[in-house]
Motif scaffolding. Structure first.
Motif, short mmCIF file in Angstrom:
data_model
loop_
_atom_site.label_atom_id
_atom_site.label_comp_id
_atom_site.label_asym_id
_atom_site.label_seq_id
_atom_site.Cartn_x
_atom_site.Cartn_y
_atom_site.Cartn_z
N ARG A 86 0.83 -1.21 0.00
CA ARG A 86 0.00 0.00 0.00
C ARG A 86 0.86 1.26 0.00
NH1 ARG A 86 -3.21 -3.29 3.45
NH2 ARG A 86 -2.20 -2.43 5.31
N MET A 87 1.95 1.25 0.75
CA MET A 87 2.86 2.39 0.78
C MET A 87 3.39 2.70 -0.61
SD MET A 87 5.01 1.64 4.31
CE MET A 87 6.49 2.38 3.61
N LEU A 88 3.78 1.65 -1.33
CA LEU A 88 4.33 1.86 -2.67
C LEU A 88 3.26 2.34 -3.63
CD1 LEU A 88 7.09 1.52 -4.12
CD2 LEU A 88 6.18 -0.63 -5.04
N ARG A 89 2.06 1.75 -3.55
CA ARG A 89 0.98 2.17 -4.44
C ARG A 89 0.63 3.64 -4.22
NH1 ARG A 89 -2.88 -0.33 -7.72
NH2 ARG A 89 -4.14 1.31 -8.65
N GLU A 90 0.62 4.06 -2.95
CA GLU A 90 0.29 5.46 -2.65
C GLU A 90 1.33 6.40 -3.22
OE1 GLU A 90 -0.85 8.34 1.14
OE2 GLU A 90 -0.58 6.18 1.46
N LEU A 91 2.61 6.00 -3.15
CA LEU A 91 3.67 6.82 -3.76
C LEU A 91 3.41 6.99 -5.25
CD1 LEU A 91 6.48 8.15 -4.02
CD2 LEU A 91 7.41 5.83 -4.26
N HIS A 92 3.11 5.91 -5.92
CA HIS A 92 2.87 5.97 -7.35
C HIS A 92 1.64 6.81 -7.68
CE1 HIS A 92 5.19 1.90 -7.76
NE2 HIS A 92 5.98 2.92 -7.52
N GLU A 93 0.61 6.70 -6.86
CA GLU A 93 -0.62 7.46 -7.12
C GLU A 93 -0.41 8.96 -6.97
OE1 GLU A 93 -3.44 6.44 -8.31
OE2 GLU A 93 -2.93 4.32 -8.36
N VAL A 94 0.34 9.38 -5.93
CA VAL A 94 0.48 10.82 -5.68
C VAL A 94 1.51 11.48 -6.59
CG1 VAL A 94 -0.27 10.60 -3.29
CG2 VAL A 94 2.19 10.58 -3.81
N THR A 95 2.23 10.68 -7.39
CA THR A 95 3.18 11.26 -8.34
C THR A 95 2.77 11.05 -9.79
OG1 THR A 95 4.56 9.25 -8.29
CG2 THR A 95 5.12 11.03 -6.74
N GLY A 97 1.22 11.64 -13.18
CA GLY A 97 0.77 12.86 -13.85
C GLY A 97 1.46 14.12 -13.39
N HIS A 98 2.32 14.04 -12.39
CA HIS A 98 3.05 15.22 -11.91
C HIS A 98 4.22 15.49 -12.84
CE1 HIS A 98 5.47 17.72 -9.15
NE2 HIS A 98 4.30 18.04 -8.63
N PHE A 99 4.66 16.76 -12.90
CA PHE A 99 5.76 17.08 -13.81
C PHE A 99 7.04 16.32 -13.45
CE2 PHE A 99 6.86 20.10 -10.47
CZ PHE A 99 8.25 20.12 -10.49
N LEU A 100 7.18 15.93 -12.19
CA LEU A 100 8.37 15.18 -11.79
C LEU A 100 8.42 13.79 -12.44
CD1 LEU A 100 8.51 16.09 -8.00
CD2 LEU A 100 10.16 16.79 -9.75
N ALA A 101 7.26 13.28 -12.83
CA ALA A 101 7.21 11.98 -13.50
C ALA A 101 7.58 12.07 -14.97
CB ALA A 101 5.82 11.36 -13.35
N ALA A 102 7.74 13.30 -15.47
CA ALA A 102 8.10 13.53 -16.88
C ALA A 102 7.12 12.78 -17.79
CB ALA A 102 9.55 13.12 -17.13
N ASP A 103 7.62 11.95 -18.69
CA ASP A 103 6.72 11.23 -19.61
C ASP A 103 6.50 9.78 -19.18
OD1 ASP A 103 9.28 10.37 -20.07
OD2 ASP A 103 9.13 10.38 -22.25
N LYS A 104 6.80 9.47 -17.91
CA LYS A 104 6.63 8.12 -17.40
C LYS A 104 5.33 8.01 -16.60
CE LYS A 104 10.68 6.89 -18.97
NZ LYS A 104 10.82 5.93 -20.10
N GLU A 105 5.04 6.81 -16.11
CA GLU A 105 3.81 6.59 -15.36
C GLU A 105 3.75 7.39 -14.06
OE1 GLU A 105 1.82 2.34 -15.84
OE2 GLU A 105 3.91 2.15 -15.16
N CYS A 106 4.89 7.47 -13.38
CA CYS A 106 4.90 8.07 -12.04
C CYS A 106 6.36 8.25 -11.63
CB CYS A 106 4.19 7.17 -11.04
SG CYS A 106 4.90 5.51 -10.91
N VAL A 107 6.57 8.73 -10.42
CA VAL A 107 7.90 8.70 -9.83
C VAL A 107 8.02 7.39 -9.05
CG1 VAL A 107 9.47 9.72 -8.13
CG2 VAL A 107 8.11 11.20 -9.64
N ILE A 108 9.10 6.66 -9.28
CA ILE A 108 9.34 5.43 -8.53
C ILE A 108 10.43 5.67 -7.49
CG2 ILE A 108 8.60 4.00 -10.47
CD1 ILE A 108 11.55 3.34 -10.99
N HIS A 109 10.39 4.91 -6.41
CA HIS A 109 11.43 5.02 -5.40
C HIS A 109 12.76 4.52 -5.97
CE1 HIS A 109 13.93 3.71 -1.99
NE2 HIS A 109 13.33 4.65 -1.30
N ASP A 171 -1.50 -8.04 -3.11
CA ASP A 171 -2.85 -7.64 -2.75
C ASP A 171 -2.86 -6.26 -2.09
OD1 ASP A 171 -3.79 -10.00 -3.78
OD2 ASP A 171 -4.14 -10.95 -1.83
N GLY A 172 -1.81 -5.96 -1.31
CA GLY A 172 -1.73 -4.64 -0.70
C GLY A 172 -1.55 -3.56 -1.73
N TYR A 173 -0.76 -3.85 -2.77
CA TYR A 173 -0.54 -2.87 -3.82
C TYR A 173 -1.78 -2.70 -4.70
CZ TYR A 173 1.55 -0.31 -7.65
OH TYR A 173 1.82 0.66 -8.60
N GLY A 174 -2.43 -3.78 -4.99
CA GLY A 174 -3.55 -3.77 -5.93
C GLY A 174 -3.30 -4.80 -7.00
#
Length: 242
Positions: A86-95, A97-109, A171-174
């Motif tokens: 869940r922690m990892l999924r939330e990170l991906h969700e809140v990043t 579409g953000h400009f920090l994600a550039a042209d990728k899905e999200c910011v990854i740790h 299951d925690g991630y989705g």
């Protein structure tokens, strides 16, 4: 104030505790990590240290998070794997579409192993060592986390227990297709193995770094072989309901 060396995380050259803060030597990823941590604080993401600036020695200042890292399932409480997912999924969700994600899905740790996760009473509360964070694909992060949290060729963890932990984390991630997740895990193992195979014989690296490379290569290849050997069992576990 007194500086206390810290051993949590695995990539930092220098990490010390000073009071309620952590001071970390800046590296190539420091500037981007500062932007990411600032964004995470602005959106209320609770699973990361707060970025507090740069000290008089040129080190990043981060908030200190009480707890420990883990390297074996016996050190983790019931619900830890789902909580990490869940922690990892939330990170991906809140990043996403953000400009920090550039042209990728999200910011990854980029390195969300249990060695870069702070646990309190056996449950994960925060990711540390953000120097590898970058724009990327969700499965790249999830594959590495699933590998490093759940798969252990060493440590005498029964494969059925490893499979259960893998399902709990997924299951925690989705929901992710079982085949996709296992393939992502193997890709990350192969990436580590390929990089470290080169580092083993690189004369520009220190002997200590080459020894680390040798150990990392052995770790990645042994865990990859475990997945290949037990792929049917792992797929079966992932196809079960949580």
């Amino acid at each position: 104030m007194t500086e206390e060396p810290l051993t949590a995380g695995k990539n930092a050259v220098e990490v010390v505790r000073v009071g309620d803060t952590v001071r970390r030597a800046r590296d190539a990823g420091a500037a981007f990590a500062a932007l990411v941590l600032t964004h995470l604080e602005s959106v209320g993401y609770p699973h990361a240290p707060r970025y507090l600036g740069i000290d008089e020695h040129g080190r990043d200042i981060l908030s200190f998070i009480q707890g420990t890292t883990t390297d074996h399932p016996t050190q983790r409480a019931h619900g830890a794997y789902a909580g990490g997912g869940r922690m990892l999924r939330e990170l991906h969700e809140v990043t996403a579409g953000h400009f920090l994600a550039a042209d990728k899905e999200c910011v990854i740790h980029g390195d969300p192993g249990p060695f870069n996760t702070i646990f309190q009473q056996g449950l994960p509360v925060a990711f540390i060592d953000w120097s590898s964070c970058r724009p990327g694909a969700r499965l790249e992060d999830l594959g590495y986390m699933a590998w490093t949290w759940c798969i252990q060729s060493q440590g005498r963890v029964p494969i059925t227990e490893q499979a259960r932990h893998l399902r709990e984390l997924r299951d925690g991630y989705g929901f992710i297709e079982p085949e996709q997740l296992l393939d992502a895990m193997v890709r990350r193992q192969t990436c580590v193995a390929d990089i470290e195979a080169v580092n083993v014989n690189d004369p520009k690296l220190t002997p200590a770094r080459r020894r680390h490379a040798e150990a990392a290569f052995a770790w990645a290849t042994a865990d990859r072989e475990l997945i290949h050997r037990h792929r049917t069992l792992l797929l079966s576990a992932l196809k079960q309901s949580g």
